[in-house]
Design a protein around this motif. Structure first.
Motif, short mmCIF file in Angstrom:
data_model
loop_
_atom_site.label_atom_id
_atom_site.label_comp_id
_atom_site.label_asym_id
_atom_site.label_seq_id
_atom_site.Cartn_x
_atom_site.Cartn_y
_atom_site.Cartn_z
N ILE A 1 52.26 27.77 30.06
CA ILE A 1 51.99 28.34 31.39
C ILE A 1 50.98 27.49 32.15
CG2 ILE A 1 51.00 30.32 32.60
CD1 ILE A 1 52.18 32.10 30.41
N MET A 2 49.88 27.12 31.45
CA MET A 2 48.84 26.35 32.12
C MET A 2 49.34 24.96 32.49
SD MET A 2 44.90 25.61 30.95
CE MET A 2 45.33 24.74 29.43
N TYR A 3 50.05 24.30 31.58
CA TYR A 3 50.51 22.94 31.85
C TYR A 3 51.55 22.91 32.97
CZ TYR A 3 48.17 21.88 27.44
OH TYR A 3 47.25 21.74 26.44
N ARG B 1 51.68 24.92 35.50
CA ARG B 1 50.97 25.08 36.77
C ARG B 1 50.27 23.78 37.17
NH1 ARG B 1 50.75 30.27 38.82
NH2 ARG B 1 50.13 29.11 40.68
N ILE B 2 49.75 23.06 36.19
CA ILE B 2 49.11 21.78 36.47
C ILE B 2 50.16 20.78 37.00
CG2 ILE B 2 47.95 19.78 35.43
CD1 ILE B 2 46.56 21.75 33.52
N LYS B 3 51.36 20.78 36.39
CA LYS B 3 52.42 19.88 36.85
C LYS B 3 52.83 20.22 38.29
CE LYS B 3 55.85 18.92 34.06
NZ LYS B 3 56.93 19.08 33.07
N GLU B 4 52.88 21.50 38.62
CA GLU B 4 53.22 21.88 39.98
C GLU B 4 52.19 21.36 40.98
OE1 GLU B 4 53.72 26.07 40.19
OE2 GLU B 4 55.42 26.12 38.80
N SER C 1 46.69 29.79 36.56
CA SER C 1 47.38 30.27 35.35
C SER C 1 46.54 31.24 34.55
CB SER C 1 47.77 29.08 34.47
OG SER C 1 46.61 28.40 34.00
N LEU C 2 45.21 31.21 34.74
CA LEU C 2 44.32 32.01 33.90
C LEU C 2 44.64 33.50 34.00
CD1 LEU C 2 41.92 32.14 31.97
CD2 LEU C 2 40.41 32.23 33.97
N ASN D 1 43.21 27.84 23.03
CA ASN D 1 44.34 27.34 23.79
C ASN D 1 44.21 27.52 25.30
OD1 ASN D 1 46.34 26.55 21.58
ND2 ASN D 1 45.66 28.59 20.96
N ILE D 2 43.11 28.08 25.73
CA ILE D 2 42.84 28.13 27.17
C ILE D 2 41.60 27.29 27.49
CG2 ILE D 2 42.30 29.61 29.13
CD1 ILE D 2 43.81 31.85 27.74
N PHE D 3 40.46 27.73 26.96
CA PHE D 3 39.20 27.07 27.33
C PHE D 3 39.02 25.71 26.63
CE2 PHE D 3 38.50 31.64 27.96
CZ PHE D 3 38.21 31.62 29.32
#
Length: 413
Positions: free
Chosen positions: A310-312, A314-317, A336-337, A380-382
Motif C-alpha cells: 500500500i505504501m509503495y 502510493r509512493i509510485k503514484e 497511505s498511513l 513495516n511502516i516506520f
C-alpha cells in the motif's frame, strides 16, 4: 559527503541487523515453548461440578482446583503444564511429552480429598472437606506475633464430640495422601472454630491455610473433550507448516522485488526484522507456540507485506505525478498511513473479540495476531520508511526506475 554518510548508515544498519539476527535467531527458536500439537501430548477439557453435599462451583473454587491439579502434575515430574480456567466451570489441561496418558488422566480427575484423621497410623477418617466452611481457614497472629491457623466447621457439635474423644491425641490433616500437619488436641473445642498452633513461619501457615481451603472446595471433574497428538506427528506438522511458510514468504518477497525494485528489497529486510522481533516477543511473554499460532504468524507476514505494498504504490503514484523522490516518499507515506492504520486497527479489534469470547487454540491465534499487527506497524511502516528515506537522501538511488516507475509514466508538472 552527507549523502555518502547516509548510505554508510544504511549499510551499517543492515550489517548489524544481519549479525544480530544470525547470532540470536537459533537461540530464540530453541527457547520457544511448543504446544502439544507440535511437541506431542494430550489435552483434556474438564467440567467442574460440586460433590454431593458440597457448595456450588465458584471462581474461587475453580481457581483452587486448578492449583491442586498443578500440584499433582508437579509431583509426576511433567514439565511445563498448561492449565487454565474457562468460563464459570471449566478447566483445560494441556500436557506435552506424556508417556502414560491414562495414568495421568485418572490422577487428574480425582477430587481433592481433605481429611482429618486419628489413630496411631492416622488410618481413621474423622472429618472430610465437606465438614468445613468454604474458605473458612485463615491465618492469625497471637499476642507474640506468631502465626497460627483458624478453621471454621459447619457442625460445631460434631467437632466438639471428636475433640472431646481425642483430647491429648493427634488429629492429623491430610490433603489427598499427603500429611500436611499433625497437631495435638489439647482440649475439647466448642463453637465450631478450631485453632492450629505450632512453630509455623508465616509462609508455612499461609500454605497450610490454602491447602485446607482447597480441600473444603471438593469439585468433581468430568471430561468433556480430549485430544491426543503423537510426538512424531507433532514434529511433522511443525516441519511442514514452517516449510510452507518459508516457501510462501520467499515467493512473495521475490514478487515485491520484481514489482517495486529497491522498495521491494527494503520490504524483504523489514519482513525479516518483523519475524525476528515477533520471535523475541514470544520469548519475553513465555508464550506457547501452536499450529494456530503459526498460522497467525504466517498470516501476519502477509499483512506486513500488504502494508508495504500500500505504501509503495502510493509512493509510485506520487513519483508518476512528477514530484521529487523525497516529496513522493513524504506524500506517499502520509497518504497511505491512514489506510494502513485503519486496516490494522480493525484487525486488532477483531482479534481482541476472538480472544475474549474464544478459548484454547482460538485465543492463541488471536493473541498471536494482535502482537503480529503491533510488530508489523513498527517494522513495516516506520522502519521501512526510515530505510527508504536514508537511500533517497544518499543521492545514490535517484532514478525513478529504481522504485518501479518508468520514465514514460511520469507526468510533467
Amino acid at each position: 559527503m552527507k549523502g555518502s554518510s547516509r548510505l554508510v548508515a544504511f549499510l551499517g544498519i543492515i550489517v548489524i541487523m544481519a549479525g544480530v539476527f544470525a547470532w540470536t535467531t537459533p537461540g530464540l527458536v530453541k527457547d520457544i515453548r511448543l504446544g502439544l500439537d507440535l511437541k506431542g501430548g494430550f489435552e483434556v477439557l474438564y467440567e467442574a461440578s460440586p460433590m454431593e453435599g458440597g457448595e456450588k462451583v465458584t471462581p474461587s473454587s475453580l481457581k483452587e482446583t486448578r492449583k491442586s491439579l498443578e500440584a499433582r502434575i508437579d509431583k509426576k515430574g511433567i514439565a511445563e503444564p498448561e492449565i487454565t480456567t474457562e468460563g464459570s466451570n471449566r478447566i483445560r489441561v494441556k500436557l506435552a511429552g506424556v508417556t502414560d496418558e491414562n495414568e495421568v488422566r485418572d490422577m487428574l480427575k480425582k477430587p481433592v480429598n481433605l481429611t482429618f484423621r486419628s489413630g496411631p497410623n492416622h488410618d481413621k477418617i474423622e472429618l472430610n472437606g465437606l465438614d468445613f466452611v468454604e474458605n473458612g481457614a485463615a491465618v492469625q497472629r497471637d499476642e507474640f506475633g506468631n502465626p497460627y491457623i483458624t478453621i471454621k466447621l459447619k457442625e460445631a457439635k460434631k467437632f466438639e464430640e471428636i475433640t472431646t474423644r481425642l483430647t491429648k491425641q493427634q488429629l492429623a490433616i491430610y490433603l489427598d495422601d499427603k500429611l500436611l500437619s499433625a497437631p495435638e488436641v489439647n482440649y475439647p473445642i466448642s463453637g465450631g472454630t478450631a485453632s492450629i498452633t505450632g512453630t509455623y513461619t508465616i509462609q508455612e501457615a499461609t500454605e497450610l491455610k490454602d491447602n485446607i481451603n482447597l480441600g473444603a472446595l471438593p469439585l468433581k471433574l468430568t471430561e468433556k473433550y480430549t485430544q491426543s497428538v503423537g510426538a512424531k506427528l507433532g514434529q511433522q506438522s511443525l516441519h511442514q507448516t514452517v516449510e510452507a511458510g518459508l516457501i510462501g514468504s520467499g515467493i512473495i518477497l521475490v514478487f515485491l522485488v520484481l514489482l517495486f525494485r529497491i522498495p521491494g528489497v527494503i520490504a524483504g529486510i523489514t519482513v525479516v526484522s518483523y519475524v525476528w522481533l515477533l520471535l523475541l516477543v514470544f520469548i519475553m511473554m513465555n508464550a506457547t507456540l501452536t499450529l494456530p499460532g503459526i498460522a497467525a504468524f504466517v498470516l501476519g507476514v502477509g499483512m506486513a507485506v500488504d502494508a508495504n505494498i500500500i505504501m509503495y504504490e502510493r509512493i509510485k503514484e506520487e513519483i508518476r505525478s512528477g514530484k521529487s523522490l523525497l516529496s513522493s516518499l513524504k506524500a506517499g507515506s502520509k497518504n497511505s498511513l491512514r489506510t494502513i492504520m485503519d486496516a490494522n486497527i480493525t484487525n486488532i479489534i477483531a482479534s481482541v473479540v476472538l480472544y475474549v469470547i474464544g478459548n484454547g487454540a482460538i485465543r492463541g491465534f488471536a493473541l498471536t495476531m494482535i502482537f503480529s499487527i503491533l510488530v508489523s506497524i513498527l517494522t513495516n511502516i516506520f522502519f521501512s520508511r526510515f530505510l527508504i528515506h536514508l537511500l533517497i537522501r544518499s543521492n545514490k538511488f535517484n532514478k525513478p526506475s529504481y522504485y518501479g516507475v518508468k520514465e514514460a509514466e511520469i507526468r510533467a508538472l
